[in-house]
Scaffold this motif. Sequence first.
Motif, PDB file in Angstrom:
ATOM      1  N   GLN A 240       0.818  -1.202   0.000  1.00 31.83           N
ATOM      2  CA  GLN A 240       0.000   0.000   0.000  1.00 31.83           C
ATOM      3  C   GLN A 240       0.856   1.258   0.000  1.00 31.83           C
TER       4      GLN A 240
ATOM      5  N   GLU B 200      -4.745  -7.771 -11.481  1.00 32.83           N
ATOM      6  CA  GLU B 200      -4.452  -6.401 -11.906  1.00 32.83           C
ATOM      7  C   GLU B 200      -3.417  -5.739 -10.991  1.00 32.83           C
ATOM      8  N   SER B 201      -3.271  -6.248  -9.786  1.00 30.36           N
ATOM      9  CA  SER B 201      -2.308  -5.692  -8.836  1.00 30.36           C
ATOM     10  C   SER B 201      -0.869  -5.982  -9.223  1.00 30.36           C
ATOM     11  N   PHE B 202      -0.659  -6.876 -10.192  1.00 33.80           N
ATOM     12  CA  PHE B 202       0.690  -7.267 -10.595  1.00 33.80           C
ATOM     13  C   PHE B 202       1.071  -6.707 -11.962  1.00 33.80           C
ATOM     14  N   ASP B 203       0.396  -5.679 -12.385  1.00 32.91           N
ATOM     15  CA  ASP B 203       0.621  -5.105 -13.711  1.00 32.91           C
ATOM     16  C   ASP B 203       1.614  -3.943 -13.630  1.00 32.91           C
ATOM     17  N   TYR B 204       2.858  -4.254 -13.285  1.00 31.54           N
ATOM     18  CA  TYR B 204       3.911  -3.248 -13.241  1.00 31.54           C
ATOM     19  C   TYR B 204       5.232  -3.918 -13.607  1.00 31.54           C
TER      20      TYR B 204
ATOM     21  N   VAL C 148      -4.492 -12.273  -4.494  1.00 26.06           N
ATOM     22  CA  VAL C 148      -4.615 -10.843  -4.799  1.00 26.06           C
ATOM     23  C   VAL C 148      -5.092 -10.713  -6.242  1.00 26.06           C
TER      24      VAL C 148
END
Length: 124
Positions: free
Chosen positions: A23, A90-94, A87
């Motif tokens: 976060q 989309e939280s791993f799109d980096y 999770v």
Amino acid sequence: MKTITFLRFFSIISYLFIILMGQMMGLPFICWLLFTMFDIGNIDQIFAILGVLGIILNFTKWKNKTLITILSFLLMLSPLIGRMIQVPIESFDYAVFKIPLLIFIIGYSTFIVLNVRNNKIQTV
């Protein structure tokens, strides 16, 4: 043989430096593994222990056995897969997650193939 060893260590280093975004800030995967491994009562503790066990298998005397390398790869993937299931994807799109993950998967898979080929040549 030096290429195979380099490929293994480069893959493991990229695995350890996968960044998991929190976060407030990103956290290298090795930190997540170590902190979670000692977080009693957390379901991720099992996955963290499996991941660390997979890393440790790379430093044993059986590290070049085909079954051990495949087992090590699967054990190291288990905390990542467990995290990606818990999770939203989309939280791993980096990039600092995707690039080291791809380097690890491609590099370690290539290491396994080269190791199998090398073991077959040595037995003939």
